[in-house]
Design an enzyme around this catalytic site. Structure first.
Site: not given
Ligand SMILES: C[S@@+](CC[C@H](N)C(=O)[O-])C[C@H]1O[C@@H](n2cnc3c(N)ncnc32)[C@H](O)[C@@H]1O
Length: 228
Positions: A132, A136, A205
């Site tokens: 993510d 901001k 992805t």
């Molecule tokens: C922007 S999405 C990207 C998902 C995937 N890698 C893709 O490229 O489609 C980021 C993912 O990281 C997970 N995530 C963020 N922080 C995390 C954490 N501390 N532990 C486990 N999952 C986490 C979120 O739930 C989300 O599904």
């Protein structure tokens, strides 16, 4: 910690029910392939049928990259960590459907799993695809890729193990590059200050597809653990 003494999290748990298939994946798959932080330190040598490379993916989303890679390298061991339960359900459902034996999963905060479950020096590849971006400025503290996290991740890598990150958000890519270059136990596999070429084996992805549709670029960063 914030003023309210809650830890700053890198995720927001999105609402969203699991589909029937994801529910099934979860209920049948988690007892077989699920791991919990409460069980303590992971033993890579027990509970796996294979003895290949140890690959950890944080935030696998709907599991596209992990599933494709696990299917194409059946001897390697793939450990996914994700808090989004529909994604975990999908990964588990697909693991069963494709009859993969080399996937295990934690449905918990990676910060806890990294601290409490993964043995130091045990990981061959730690991959984080499209974390993510927290666009901001006031949310930058929620970004995963920060100096303390990178030091923690580097400590888990075996010598010459690799930390592989990809992002579609250029300001975050620039920030990642400077954070990774400042970690003394890692070295850039590309020239200093350069991103890595996109590896042909990194599957596309869901978030990458979304970014590409929006006209974003993609930046890969591949750093290697130095000799001790
Ligand atoms: C922007 S999405 C990207 C998902 C995937 N890698 C893709 O490229 O489609 C980021 C993912 O990281 C997970 N995530 C963020 N922080 C995390 C954490 N501390 N532990 C486990 N999952 C986490 C979120 O739930 C989300 O599904």
């Amino acid at each position: 910690m914030t003023e309210t003494n809650r830890p700053i999290r890198s995720f927001v748990l999105r609402a969203g029910r699991m589909t029937a298939g994801q529910e099934r994946g979860w209920s049948v798959g988690f007892p077989k392939f699920g791991l919990t932080a409460a069980s303590g330190l992971l033993n890579w040598e027990s509970g796996w049928e294979t003895r290949g490379r140890r690959i950890v993916e944080i935030g696998f989303g709907m599991g596209d990259s992990l599933l494709t890679m696990a299917e194409s390298a059946p001897d390697d061991r793939f450990l996914g960590i994700e808090v989004h339960t529909p994604g975990v359900g999908r990964l588990l459902g697909q693991t069963l459907e494709r009859e993969l034996q080399n996937v295990r999963v934690y449905a918990e905060d990676a910060m806890i799993v990294l601290d409490e479950c993964i043995p130091k020096g045990s990981v061959d590849i730690l991959q984080i695809f499209f974390p993510d971006p927290w666009h901001k400025k006031r949310h930058h503290k929620r970004r995963l890729i920060q100096p303390a996290f990178v030091a923690k991740a580097a400590a888990l890598l075996a010598t010459h193990g690799r930390l592989h990150i990809a992002t579609d958000w250029m300001p975050y890519a620039e920030d990642m590059l400077s954070v990774l270059q400042a970690e003394p136990t890692l070295r850039n596999t590309s020239e200093a200050g350069q991103y890595a070429p996109r590896p042909s084996w990194r599957p596309e992805t869901k978030f990458e597809r979304r970014g590409t549709k929006l006209g974003h670029g993609v930046w890969d960063l591949v750093f290697e653990k130095r000799d001790a």
